[in-house]
Design a protein around this motif. Structure first.
Motif, mmCIF file in Angstrom:
data_model
loop_
_atom_site.group_PDB
_atom_site.id
_atom_site.type_symbol
_atom_site.label_atom_id
_atom_site.label_comp_id
_atom_site.label_asym_id
_atom_site.label_seq_id
_atom_site.Cartn_x
_atom_site.Cartn_y
_atom_site.Cartn_z
ATOM 1 N N LYS A 1 0.867 -1.176 0.000
ATOM 2 C CA LYS A 1 0.000 0.000 0.000
ATOM 3 C C LYS A 1 0.907 1.229 0.000
ATOM 4 C CE LYS A 1 -3.898 2.168 2.428
ATOM 5 N NZ LYS A 1 -3.349 3.523 2.320
ATOM 6 N N ARG A 2 1.281 1.643 -1.170
ATOM 7 C CA ARG A 2 2.246 2.732 -1.318
ATOM 8 C C ARG A 2 1.571 4.076 -1.105
ATOM 9 N NH1 ARG A 2 6.335 2.018 -6.156
ATOM 10 N NH2 ARG A 2 6.653 0.177 -4.870
ATOM 11 N N ASP A 3 2.283 4.981 -0.426
ATOM 12 C CA ASP A 3 1.714 6.295 -0.154
ATOM 13 C C ASP A 3 2.847 7.287 0.082
ATOM 14 O OD1 ASP A 3 -0.199 8.211 0.234
ATOM 15 O OD2 ASP A 3 -1.270 7.127 1.798
ATOM 16 N N ILE A 4 2.478 8.582 0.092
ATOM 17 C CA ILE A 4 3.427 9.635 0.442
ATOM 18 C C ILE A 4 3.205 9.982 1.908
ATOM 19 C CG2 ILE A 4 4.183 12.000 -0.002
ATOM 20 C CD1 ILE A 4 3.108 11.653 -2.856
ATOM 21 N N ALA A 5 4.250 9.884 2.710
ATOM 22 C CA ALA A 5 4.137 10.160 4.143
ATOM 23 C C ALA A 5 4.973 11.389 4.500
ATOM 24 C CB ALA A 5 4.606 8.960 4.961
ATOM 25 N N TYR A 6 4.464 12.164 5.464
ATOM 26 C CA TYR A 6 5.176 13.329 5.965
ATOM 27 C C TYR A 6 5.579 13.072 7.412
ATOM 28 C CZ TYR A 6 3.103 15.601 1.884
ATOM 29 O OH TYR A 6 2.728 15.930 0.608
ATOM 30 N N HIS A 7 6.817 13.420 7.738
ATOM 31 C CA HIS A 7 7.322 13.216 9.085
ATOM 32 C C HIS A 7 7.939 14.506 9.609
ATOM 33 C CE1 HIS A 7 7.885 9.202 6.979
ATOM 34 N NE2 HIS A 7 7.004 8.924 7.920
ATOM 35 N N GLY A 8 7.811 14.701 10.916
ATOM 36 C CA GLY A 8 8.458 15.868 11.510
ATOM 37 C C GLY A 8 7.679 16.423 12.684
ATOM 38 N N ASP A 9 8.338 17.258 13.437
ATOM 39 C CA ASP A 9 7.732 17.847 14.625
ATOM 40 C C ASP A 9 6.571 18.776 14.287
ATOM 41 O OD1 ASP A 9 7.880 18.320 17.578
ATOM 42 O OD2 ASP A 9 8.219 20.383 16.910
ATOM 43 N N VAL A 10 6.544 19.295 13.047
ATOM 44 C CA VAL A 10 5.452 20.173 12.622
ATOM 45 C C VAL A 10 4.109 19.467 12.778
ATOM 46 C CG1 VAL A 10 4.426 21.342 10.633
ATOM 47 C CG2 VAL A 10 6.877 21.519 11.049
ATOM 48 N N LEU A 11 4.058 18.206 12.405
ATOM 49 C CA LEU A 11 2.812 17.452 12.513
ATOM 50 C C LEU A 11 2.460 17.167 13.970
ATOM 51 C CD1 LEU A 11 4.222 16.453 9.614
ATOM 52 C CD2 LEU A 11 2.177 15.043 9.586
ATOM 53 N N ASN A 12 3.451 16.775 14.748
ATOM 54 C CA ASN A 12 3.193 16.489 16.162
ATOM 55 C C ASN A 12 2.657 17.724 16.882
ATOM 56 O OD1 ASN A 12 4.176 13.857 15.837
ATOM 57 N ND2 ASN A 12 6.283 14.503 16.244
ATOM 58 N N THR A 13 3.287 18.863 16.616
ATOM 59 C CA THR A 13 2.862 20.110 17.268
ATOM 60 C C THR A 13 1.466 20.514 16.807
ATOM 61 O OG1 THR A 13 5.165 20.845 17.419
ATOM 62 C CG2 THR A 13 3.458 22.532 17.644
ATOM 63 N N GLY A 14 1.182 20.369 15.512
ATOM 64 C CA GLY A 14 -0.146 20.697 14.995
ATOM 65 C C GLY A 14 -1.231 19.870 15.657
ATOM 66 N N ALA A 15 -0.972 18.579 15.849
ATOM 67 C CA ALA A 15 -1.944 17.704 16.501
ATOM 68 C C ALA A 15 -2.145 18.105 17.962
ATOM 69 C CB ALA A 15 -1.473 16.256 16.405
ATOM 70 N N ARG A 16 -1.060 18.478 18.645
ATOM 71 C CA ARG A 16 -1.154 18.878 20.057
ATOM 72 C C ARG A 16 -1.904 20.211 20.196
ATOM 73 N NH1 ARG A 16 -0.457 14.279 20.584
ATOM 74 N NH2 ARG A 16 1.482 13.235 21.144
ATOM 75 N N ILE A 17 -1.727 21.109 19.232
ATOM 76 C CA ILE A 17 -2.454 22.385 19.251
ATOM 77 C C ILE A 17 -3.956 22.129 19.141
ATOM 78 C CG2 ILE A 17 -2.905 24.495 17.923
ATOM 79 C CD1 ILE A 17 0.091 24.560 17.247
ATOM 80 N N GLN A 18 -4.328 21.229 18.249
ATOM 81 C CA GLN A 18 -5.745 20.899 18.094
ATOM 82 C C GLN A 18 -6.318 20.289 19.370
ATOM 83 O OE1 GLN A 18 -8.570 18.175 18.071
ATOM 84 N NE2 GLN A 18 -7.080 17.161 16.759
ATOM 85 N N ASP A 19 -5.509 19.536 20.097
ATOM 86 C CA ASP A 19 -5.967 18.929 21.359
ATOM 87 C C ASP A 19 -6.371 19.973 22.398
ATOM 88 O OD1 ASP A 19 -5.608 16.368 20.424
ATOM 89 O OD2 ASP A 19 -3.601 16.136 21.282
ATOM 90 N N LYS A 20 -5.863 21.199 22.264
ATOM 91 C CA LYS A 20 -6.120 22.251 23.260
ATOM 92 C C LYS A 20 -7.408 23.033 22.985
ATOM 93 C CE LYS A 20 -2.607 21.778 26.029
ATOM 94 N NZ LYS A 20 -2.793 21.562 27.486
ATOM 95 N N CYS A 21 -8.088 22.744 21.872
ATOM 96 C CA CYS A 21 -9.284 23.512 21.515
ATOM 97 C C CYS A 21 -10.358 23.452 22.601
ATOM 98 C CB CYS A 21 -9.852 23.012 20.188
ATOM 99 S SG CYS A 21 -8.886 23.496 18.731
ATOM 100 N N ASN A 22 -10.654 22.268 23.100
ATOM 101 C CA ASN A 22 -11.697 22.131 24.124
ATOM 102 C C ASN A 22 -11.308 22.838 25.411
ATOM 103 O OD1 ASN A 22 -13.310 20.639 22.425
ATOM 104 N ND2 ASN A 22 -12.697 18.657 23.249
#
Length: 368
Positions: free
Chosen positions: A299-320
């Motif tokens: 199942k071939r795909d293009i993947a992105y790695h890096g702290d940018v994604l981790n930080t973006g996900a953590r920012i979204q966690d703070k919405c509530n």
């Protein structure tokens, strides 16, 4: 933005069918020339008009005209099945519908082109006898049936793969751009359903999944309008991305979020009737350098790695916790200050899970 994608897709489809039609015309004329040469067909009153036709080059006009018209019909069928309720059909039914429409379009296009050439006196087929002789030949149906099937499969395959990987990425994968990791600067939005756990317990697995399906269906309707690429679906979360070198990407990312809110609100009656509430989403946006690489084999795909994604996900966690629907990083907020299209509110330094240092977080709201 969506009209640009539609135009590019139409142009690709029409160009592909014109090329295919010209190729099949060239092959047909090659074998016709061999027949004239090796079977020693001599001009007679009956075949003189056909010999003149095959040596005139008019067949290329016929091929190009057919490719243009059928390419337009082909794209219309593709657009119809992508932008109407037909897209909700099962894969098998959708393929049957598309195949039937392609066949009808093919026949209609063929007769339109034939009538046009007959009117201009470009075709050697004159009377009913010539038409019966042409259309009663099994080689005629075999050739055009193979032609239609082969190129329909190829063009549909390219369109579907391009849709999966996003505009331009199919070519990048074909050229091996991501065969080895490369650095790209991108914007990521983590879009998640508010109170998802509560809704999942209330609705049950099947109905909850139906809710997510409908929400993401409406999201898909506005993705191309905002030049976004859907990177992943993870449960009830969608991850979208933009190339940050696009000068409008940041504005479009924010506009997409608010457009999605309006889209869901416009369907309030349907949601209330089916689920008993109107779903709301929250989002976190971050940008920066990430590593892009082609991963997988089965199942071939293009993947992105890096702290940018981790930080973006953590920012979204703070919405509530912060009582906001759209939060962005300071890096992103600095880039949109000059836009003056949205209201920014600095919430101060916020500790994010897994991050050593607290980061400045901004809330974004539309200017009313």
């Amino acid at each position: 933005m969506k009209w640009k994608k539609n135009f590019r897709d139409w142009l690709f489809v029409v160009s592909a069918w014109i090329t295919a039609s010209l190729c099949i015309t060239a092959i047909g004329m090659f074998f016709q020339d061999l027949q004239f040469r090796f079977l020693e067909i001599f001009p007679t009153k009956e075949n003189q008009k056909f010999i003149e036709y095959f040596s005139s080059g008019f067949q290329y006009i016929e091929g190009a005209l057919f490719g243009f018209l059928f390419g337009t019909v082909f794209y219309f069928v593709y657009w119809l099945t992508e932008n109407t309720s037909l897209r909700n059909k099962s894969f098998g039914r959708l393929m049957f519908i598309k195949t039937s429409l392609y066949l009808v379009g093919f026949v209609l296009t063929f007769f339109i082109v034939f009538a046009f050439l007959l009117t201009l006196d470009f075709t050697p087929v004159r009377g009913v006898k010539d038409m019966i002789q042409t259309f009663s030949s099994w080689t005629f149906y075999a050739a055009f049936g193979t032609f239609l099937t082969l190129f329909t499969i190829i063009i549909n395959f390219i369109l579907e793969v391009s849709k999966k990987y996003g505009p331009g990425n199919l070519w990048n994968m074909f050229m091996g751009k991501y065969h080895h990791p490369v650095i790209e600067h991108r914007i990521f939005m983590f879009l998640d359903l508010k109170d998802s756990t509560t809704y999942a317990e209330k609705l049950g697995h099947i109905k909850y999944s139906n809710l997510i399906q409908k929400c993401f269906l409406y999201l898909n309707e506005i993705v191309f309008d905002h030049n976004a690429q859907i990177y992943q679906y993870v449960g009830d979360e969608a991850v979208l991305t933009w190339d940050s070198s696009d000068l409008e990407a940041r504005k479009l990312s924010i506009e997409l979020f608010f457009a999605f809110q309006k889209k869901l609100a416009s369907k309030a009656d349907k949601f209330e009737k089916e689920f008993g509430f109107v779903p709301e989403f929250k989002a976190g946006i971050n940008e920066g350098a990430v590593t892009a690489a082609e991963v997988g084999y089965i199942k071939r795909d293009i993947a992105y790695h890096g702290d940018v994604l981790n930080t973006g996900a953590r920012i979204q966690d703070k919405c509530n916790e912060l009582g906001k629907s759209l939060l962005v990083s300071e890096v992103f907020a600095e880039q949109i200050k000059s836009l003056n299209l949205f209201k920014q509110e600095l919430l101060g330094e916020v500790a994010l899970k897994g991050k050593k240092d607290a980061l400045n977080i901004y809330a974004i709201e539309p200017i009313t």
